[in-house]
Design an enzyme around this catalytic site. Sequence first.
Site, PDB file in Angstrom:
ATOM      1  N   HIS A 354       0.821  -1.212   0.000  1.00  0.00           N
ATOM      2  CA  HIS A 354       0.000   0.000   0.000  1.00  0.00           C
ATOM      3  C   HIS A 354       0.848   1.252   0.000  1.00  0.00           C
ATOM      4  O   HIS A 354       0.390   2.311  -0.449  1.00  0.00           O
ATOM      5  CB  HIS A 354      -0.988  -0.041   1.163  1.00  0.00           C
ATOM      6  N   CYS A 667     -10.802  -2.620  -9.384  1.00  0.00           N
ATOM      7  CA  CYS A 667     -10.164  -1.474  -8.731  1.00  0.00           C
ATOM      8  C   CYS A 667      -8.694  -1.728  -8.421  1.00  0.00           C
ATOM      9  O   CYS A 667      -8.050  -0.921  -7.760  1.00  0.00           O
ATOM     10  CB  CYS A 667     -10.906  -1.100  -7.443  1.00  0.00           C
TER      11      CYS A 667
END
Length: 744
Positions: A354, A667
Amino acid sequence: MLNTLRDITQAVASAHSLETALEVLVSSTKAAMETQCCSVYILEQQELVLSATDGLEKSAVGRVRMPLTQGLVGLAAEREEAVNLADARLHPRFKLFPEVAEEEYRAFLAVPIIYQKAVVGVIVVQQASARQFSEGEEAFLMTLAAQLAMAIRGLKQKAQVSSLHQQILFQGTSASSGIAIAHAFVLGGEISLEQPDIRCEDIVLESNRLVAAMGRCKEAIGALSQRFDREQDEEVASIFNALQLLLDDASLGGEYAREVLLGWEAESAVSRVSLRYIQQFLAMEDPYLKERASDIRDLGQKVLRQLIEPERLELEPDKPVILVTKEADATMLAEFPRQKLAGIVTELGGVNSHAAILARALGVPAITGVEQLLSADIDQKLLVVNASRGQLMVSPSPAIVSEYRSLISAQKALQRQYAQELTLPSVMLDGKRIRLYLNAGLLSGVASEIAEGADGIGLYRTEIPFMLQQRFPSESEQVKVYQQVLSAASGRPVVMRTLDVGGDKPLPYFPIKEDNPFLGWRGIRLSLDHPELFLVQLRAMLQAGAEGKQLSILLPMVSNLDEIDQALAYLEQAHVELKNDVNSNIKMPRIGIMLEVPAMLYQLDEVAKRVDFVSVGSNDLTQYLLAVDRNNPRVSSLFDSYHPGILRALHQARLDCEYHHLDISICGELAGEPMGAILLVAMGYHQLSMNQGSLARINYLLRRVSGEDLAQLLAQALSLSNGFQVRELVKEYLTLQGLVTILN
């Protein structure tokens, strides 16, 4: 034997130069194997260079060179396996170098030093008597070579970087494409324990500096100790407690202070005391006491860091830097001043961590997996990051800098070209409309990002606001944030994902310690185990969405149908509570799940009965299907979203969802890559969500391709054997269409 291996490995790894490390290696190995000679050859520009020896002529070090195709040493490197001969002179590849004076040796054992499939060097042991080295001796040397490969490679790079007149190239993995030119800002780098001996002019001033540094050090160690106490990890907590005790006046802390009183600067005092005690402890026979030398080194470096860089994050204004750190987490990047962040280079972390995703969202070039970087002296040196190729150049020549500045100008020109069409809808040549959505996490900039051509927010990562807090945000605080996001979208759809922490997204105030966090307590699993937190978030989302149809809620890391049922029950509970207490007109939003756990690919018929849509998380789905930790640079080359097996899974998921009348979007990072986008559109995905930096480029690309051409391209891609072939196929297609520059 294990103790011997450990002692040699630790001694080599703790050396501060390649030359010292190799000298320690040959002398220690010679003694351990009771041979008459040990030598190490290091590979430099496809030549093996004699770099250290205990038994051959010392003057030959650095002078004797041989290509891989010559000699027995070259044979070991060429074959990438051990060469064990009773009499080396009888072998046809034997080559005599008179300057090394090795004619008396007959028994010969050479083992290649290999790091991540690449030969770093060769270690050789020899004896005068003709005899075969035993299997045990061969196994010992092979084990030693394997253990030392990383350390030797790192020290080799460090030695290269130390040369101010030599341009050095480090290789990593691209995490966020682009080019950056700026000076290095090393955060958390290695502080050398060997500080120069400098006399001080003001003993009181130096004493105060030392006391302040030790105080900050105690606070930092104390915080770590308390954290592990709370986690009931007594063994780890005891390590920090022991370090704190070493700072007492009766221990090393007092020794540091006395050294300052003798007239040394604080840095010199800490260095002198530490090195003195390390030498004494290493000389002890008792293994436990010998190990304490590492504690002294660790503490010395911690105190020196407080003396040398106590407030490292206070940067000079208007001076962009390239952040160099061991591992960048999302919180670090979110808090780092954006205008001062030109690029990111890390030793650890994968391209789909992330932190890497956030780097792409910020539009910052980033490279991960550049090993042993912090041991190199690169702080404040000029760097060029070519993140598109995973390359880092240290101290580049003026000609190289000029060339890359030209490339940056060319890239900016392309971006301007793409941006000119961003306000136009994404319609393919055959008239098919593709919806492009935004992946967002940071509230700042959402309004401007939405205004620049997105059809809505396809993924709002609610964990980012959680990460930037020092506690769980309250219900009212969450309502405010979610309302701002919905307002910024100006009536366009917004998909909010419930809290997805764990794995590579820890909360600083809610640490989760697991051996395998990506298969552990994360996503919906954590939320369902903490309904008191889950209900607060669901109520906040419902209140923010209120009476409109703008909001959709997405559940992450769903691995079974029971989790969906439980989550829906909590959503219903939150809805009922709000209808009774706040506003009876609050509407139930659309509900979806992340399709990222492979098991759910085979239960889409049941999923369709429970939720309104699925959103494919290609990053985790790829990770789990390929059994590759996407944060581990050692296996980063195996993480491949273009693997035909992954593409077939994505294609089948789209077909199954169509059959069951289940809305599907994607996504994951694949949607924001030009190659990925056209393959997904060819599969029938008409809703792609991506980072803001990819929107203009993907819109520009899709407006220039047709579904008919892409269908043929997909059929060929699905029949290929590996991801490399797929990328070459798509690249060839883009070249024929005159669109290949979009890959830059």
